[in-house]
Design a protein around this motif. Structure first.
Motif, PDB file in Angstrom:
ATOM      1  N   LEU A  32      22.865   9.728  24.442  1.00 15.04           N
ATOM      2  CA  LEU A  32      22.209  10.190  25.667  1.00 15.04           C
ATOM      3  C   LEU A  32      20.698  10.162  25.521  1.00 15.04           C
ATOM      4  N   ASN A  33      20.222  10.551  24.357  1.00 18.37           N
ATOM      5  CA  ASN A  33      18.781  10.517  24.103  1.00 18.37           C
ATOM      6  C   ASN A  33      18.226   9.114  24.233  1.00 18.37           C
ATOM      7  N   LYS A  34      18.956   8.172  23.654  1.00 15.15           N
ATOM      8  CA  LYS A  34      18.528   6.774  23.717  1.00 15.15           C
ATOM      9  C   LYS A  34      18.461   6.296  25.165  1.00 15.15           C
ATOM     10  N   ILE A  35      19.530   6.620  25.911  1.00 14.07           N
ATOM     11  CA  ILE A  35      19.597   6.191  27.307  1.00 14.07           C
ATOM     12  C   ILE A  35      18.443   6.794  28.106  1.00 14.07           C
ATOM     13  N   LEU A  36      18.200   8.079  27.905  1.00 14.11           N
ATOM     14  CA  LEU A  36      17.136   8.748  28.658  1.00 14.11           C
ATOM     15  C   LEU A  36      15.761   8.217  28.282  1.00 14.11           C
ATOM     16  N   THR A  37      15.570   7.943  26.996  1.00 11.18           N
ATOM     17  CA  THR A  37      14.279   7.395  26.561  1.00 11.18           C
ATOM     18  C   THR A  37      14.037   6.046  27.218  1.00 11.18           C
ATOM     19  N   LYS A  38      15.076   5.189  27.172  1.00 11.35           N
ATOM     20  CA  LYS A  38      14.985   3.878  27.817  1.00 11.35           C
ATOM     21  C   LYS A  38      14.674   4.029  29.311  1.00 11.35           C
TER      22      LYS A  38
END
Ligand SMILES: [Zn+2]
Length: 140
Positions: A32-38
């Motif tokens: 989720l962190n990766k997705i939100l950062t992207k």
């Protein structure tokens, strides 16, 4: 979608990813962190390109001069174009990370070529032009 269903789906995705890329050791949280950062990066990027006013002001200042320096010629199809029909194209498209306000990244071209080129780079467009020529497609 119910929250439980959603979480179950996401957990399933995490399992899939871990099966495919065992070294990544992905958890729901890191995913989720990766997705939100992207997501935020993209948002920022699109704000940069669509903020517009900076570009509009810049273009107003340089458009005529660039058209004159280009000897009224379209960079791509080489036709003579009136100032009204001329546009400024970013050789390396801004949407793909090209510099918005760097004149080195800009050429004068006709509206037709600009639209036809779309998100291609100048080099990629060279090949599309060959394809156009081979298929009898010409700028209007
Ligand atoms: Zn052209």
């Amino acid at each position: 979608m119910l929250e439980k269903e959603l979480i179950a789906k996401l957990e399933q995705r995490v399992e899939e990813i871990n099966r495919l890329f065992p070294n990544e050791k992905v958890t729901l949280e890191t995913l989720l962190n990766k997705i939100l950062t992207k997501y935020l990066e993209r948002k920022e990027e699109s704000n940069k390109t669509t903020s517009g006013t900076e570009w509009v002001n810049f273009r107003r200042k340089i458009a005529k001069k660039m058209w004159q320096e280009a000897k009224h010629q379209c960079f791509y199809c080489k036709r003579q174009i009136s100032f009204r029909l001329s546009t400024i194209d970013h050789k390396f498209p801004v949407g793909r990370g090209g510099e918005l306000l760097n004149t080195e990244n800009m050429v004068v071209c006709c509206k037709w070529c600009n639209k036809d080129k779309d998100i291609l780079t100048d080099k990629e467009y060279f090949y599309k032009q060959l394809h156009n020529t081979a298929n009898g497609i010409r700028p209007e």
